[in-house]
Design an enzyme around this catalytic site. Structure first.
Site: not given
Ligand code: BGC
Length: 756
Positions: A285
């Site tokens: 993530d």
């Molecule tokens: C979220 C993810 C997401 C990523 C990219 C993160 O803050 O937890 O679910 O895919 O950002 O946007």
């Protein structure tokens, strides 16, 4: 392509030959690997490290050209580029300016549509319609692929049992069986028959693993999950997604039982690779490698990169400076091996090869415009919104409204006319320019024949709206209280003058989602006062809910409640069709709806324990009974279940039974019912839940029609992870069986496993 050109293409020496080639026939696994290895043999440690990063392609003031610079330096991937001009531009930089001319992989949060917006995932799950979910994610994939996106950060398959957690909206709710079915359907929808299928993209189930168990429902907080819950509840949807062929997995932010997920060797290697045989690549993530420092799990970005890679992460999602940029020096110092780096690079290159990007790196910008928001896609969005809706209350058969009888209608609440709130979270304005609101839908259905009085009533609280960039920079805006109730009088008067009042309440879309946990399930702002005041007029009131989690409507006396979730691009038409009976609600809750936030977490598949007679009264001041049980949802018709049978009284462990039941539509309308099958294992080598969902079917029946439904119960349904023996077991026991319309269905048949 000639053989010589193919070889030149494989080693990246003659990109013009690759770029002009037709879409490749799928290569064998060996050929894909050979092609990746031919590239790896030419790569420097720096080029390898660059392939292992996906960068946010935000325009940072003063550094607008940063993505170009990174692409020219051989970056592996970007996220948050959704304009086909821009994906093509960056792809040209990569293909023309980087030394090895390796195409970029573009990833994005394609959560519930790209431009055509479907209901939020919790709503899709409430449809219990796996064929529809698969189809809608394939539409989302086609739109994404058309603009140059190759990879979705979806599905989110985190089980969510605490509705204070804002991200419940992104998943399939509380149940591992339903969650696994939804996970697999989404993966199939995104990816099609294979990775690289035309018009499809790679699925990246997330957030591995246990993010939904965040302590207190607070986003990003630690998760402490027992062995029993981990294997029986939180991991199964990931396993289902892997078995469905997911090409990617995203590792979570938080610590799982004290070890940060994005540096957790047991999770990312022992479970994911060795036990499940996952073949794709693991991305973290956002910033989760650097944040191993925050966890106190690494003393530097370099150590964070080393720990993460060695745990099994293949690609870092980075905002600014990538910790994986330190891998070349870590390699020189012997902290990581060349083999491990090459393995990670191979996984990334293999994805690019399978997606055909070496042959076809660019998209046709004119064609993209035609695919986005096509009439067929918008129709699919409307049908999805209709099929996701859950009818929670319908006293006196108020719904559907009589189109002839209703001469005037009051539409109340600011959410009724808010496009952004009809879409829900994870929708970005440039991708989805115009969305119909509920008010639009009602107006277009009723035309001039009916008087429509719209009154917003109260101001919806200012949104808690940090962008990812804001969040990364530590800028967090809290909602300001909205105390202006001066519009309630106008709303009351609109209701008084009308035959019926439709009150649209819920959470503004970004009070649901990431960084949107709440310590209350109350309606935000002064919406409850608005609702109560309209109900007090004595006019028939229909509540339409926009939400991503259960809300507490404080014993409202409204006659009807219809949950629309965040219904998406055609939520307005869907709402109007449902209100006037051109569509019949058939969705069912994918979670237990508590009465009060103090009851959470509240789940249907709980264990029994001491003093079971008082199991409904574990608090002295509050019952354990939910407001609505898991699996609940009404219809405009009624259904009867009869003749529940199991085809055999006894099976050996490993055997199967067939359960059958007659389902009859005894109402006056053609309608859908979701028949849900629950089992209860009476005794075993572990305590087992009071009931567990193990089958479901959504069927359409005409008035008076009866259908015999059959369900299969075999080893996959009867086994569970035993936390004492640390293994999957099927116990000898009597199993009770129930089939019905929600999780209160009565057990009416049984069979025995083992014995004799
Ligand atoms: C979220 C993810 C997401 C990523 C990219 C993160 O803050 O937890 O679910 O895919 O950002 O946007």
């Amino acid at each position: 392509m000639t053989k010589a050109a193919a070889i030149a293409c494989a080693i990246g020496a003659m990109q013009s030959a690759c770029a002009s080639a037709k879409p490749a026939v799928p290569l064998s696994d060996e050929a894909v690997r050979a092609r990746a290895d031919a590239l790896i043999a030419q790569m420097t440690p720096e080029e390898k490290a660059a392939q292992l990063v996906t960068y946010f392609a935000f325009a940072i003031p003063g550094q607008e050209k940063l993505p170009d610079t990174r692409a020219a330096a051989g970056a592996g991937s970007f996220l948050f580029v959704t304009d086909p001009k821009e994906t093509n531009h960056l792809q040209h930089v990569a293909m023309e300016q980087s030394r090895l001319k390796i195409p970029l992989l573009f990833g994005f949060d394609v959560i519930h549509g790209l431009s055509t917006i479907f209901p939020v995932p919790i709503g899709q799950a409430a449809s219990w319609d796996m064929a529809m979910i698969e189809k809608d994610q394939s539409i989302a994939a086609a739109e994404a692929r058309a603009v140059g996106i190759h990879w979705a950060f979806a599905p989110m398959v985190d089980i969510a049992r605490d509705p204070r957690w804002g991200r419940m909206v992104e998943g399939a709710g509380e149940d591992p069986y339903l969650g696994s079915a939804v996970a697999a359907a989404q993966v199939r929808g995104f990816q099609g028959p294979r990775i690289g299928a035309p018009g499809h993209i790679i699925a990246g189930p997330k957030h591995f693993a246990g993010y939904g168990a965040a302590l207190g429902g607070r986003d990003y907080d630690e998760s402490n999950i027992s062995d029993n819950e981990l294997w029986n509840v939180y991991l199964p949807p990931f396993k289902a997604a892997v078995d469905a062929g997911a090409g990617n997995i995203m590792s979570a932010y938080m610590g799982l039982n004290g070890i940060p997920a994005s540096g957790n060797h047991w999770l990312l290697t022992d479970v994911l690779r060795k036990t499940w045989g996952f073949k794709g690549w693991v991305v973290t993530d956002a910033e989760a490698v650097n944040s191993l420092k925050t966890h106190g799990y690494a003393d530097s970005a370099r150590q964070a990169g080393v720990r993460s890679l060695n745990a099994g992460v293949d690609m870092e999602m980075a905002f600014a400076s990538a910790a994986f940029g330190n891998l070349p020096t870590a390699l020189a110092a012997g902290d990581v091996t060349k083999n491990r780096i090459d393995q990670a690079v191979r996984r990334v290159l293999e994805a690019k090869i399978r997606m055909g990007l070496f042959e076809n790196p660019y998209v046709d910008e004119a064609k993209a415009a035609k695919i986005l928001r096509s009439p067929e896609n918008l129709t699919a969005a409307r049908i999805a919104a209709e099929r996701s809706a859950v009818l929670l209350r319908n006293e006196g058969g108020l719904l559907p409204l009589d189109r002839v009888g209703v001469k005037s209608i009051a539409v109340i609440g600011g959410l009724a006319d808010s496009p952004i709130d009809s879409n829900g979270p994870w929708v970005f304005a440039p991708n989805s320019p115009s969305t119909q609101t509920i008010l639009d839908g009602i107006r277009s259905k009723l035309g001039a024949s009916v008087t429509i009085r719209y009154a917003p009533g109260v101001k919806i609280p200012k949104r808690f709206n940090p962008t990812i960039a804001d969040t990364m920079n530590g800028i967090v805006k809290r909602p300001e209280p909205a105390d202006d109730t001066s519009g309630i009088a106008e709303a009351v008067s609109a209701a008084q003058q009308s035959d019926v009042a439709v009150v649209v309440v819920g959470e503004p879309q970004n009070m649901s989602g990431e960084m949107a946990s709440r310590s209350t399930l109350d309606l935000p702002g002064r919406q409850q006062e608005l609702l109560d005041a309209v109900v007090a007029t004595g006019k028939p009131v229909i509540v339409l809910l926009l939400n991503g989690r259960p809300l507490d409507l404080k014993d409202t006396k409204a006659k009807a409640i219809l949950d629309l979730w965040y219904p998406g691009s055609r939520g307005g038409d869907a709402a109007a069709n449902l209100l006037f009976g051109d569509a019949v609600p058939g969705g069912k809750l994918p979670f237990t709806w508590p009465r009060d936030v103090g009851q959470v977490p509240l789940i249907y598949a709980h264990l029994t324990s001491h003093d079971p007679a008082n199991a409904e009264k574990r608090y002295s001041n509050e019952s354990n009974a939910p407001r609505y049980p898991f699996g609940y949802g009404l219809s405009y018709s009624t259904f009867e279940y009869a003749n529940l049978k199991v085809d055999r009284p006894r099976i050996a462990p490993g055997g199967s039974v067939t359960v059958s039941v007659d389902l009859k539509n005894v109402g006056a309308r053609t309608a859908d019912e979701v028949a849900e099958l629950y089992i209860h294992q009476r005794t075993g080598t572990a305590a087992r839940p009071v009931r567990e969902l193990k089958g479901f079917q959504r069927v359409t029946l005409k008035p008076g029609e009866t259908r015999t439904l059959q369900f299969h119960l075999g080893p996959d349904e009867l086994r569970y992870w035993n936390a004492a023996s640390h293994d999957w077991v099927i116990d000898a026991s009597i199993f009770d069986v129930a089939v019905g319309g929600d999780s209160t269905a009565r057990f009416g048949a049984s069979f025995t496993v083992g014995g004799q």
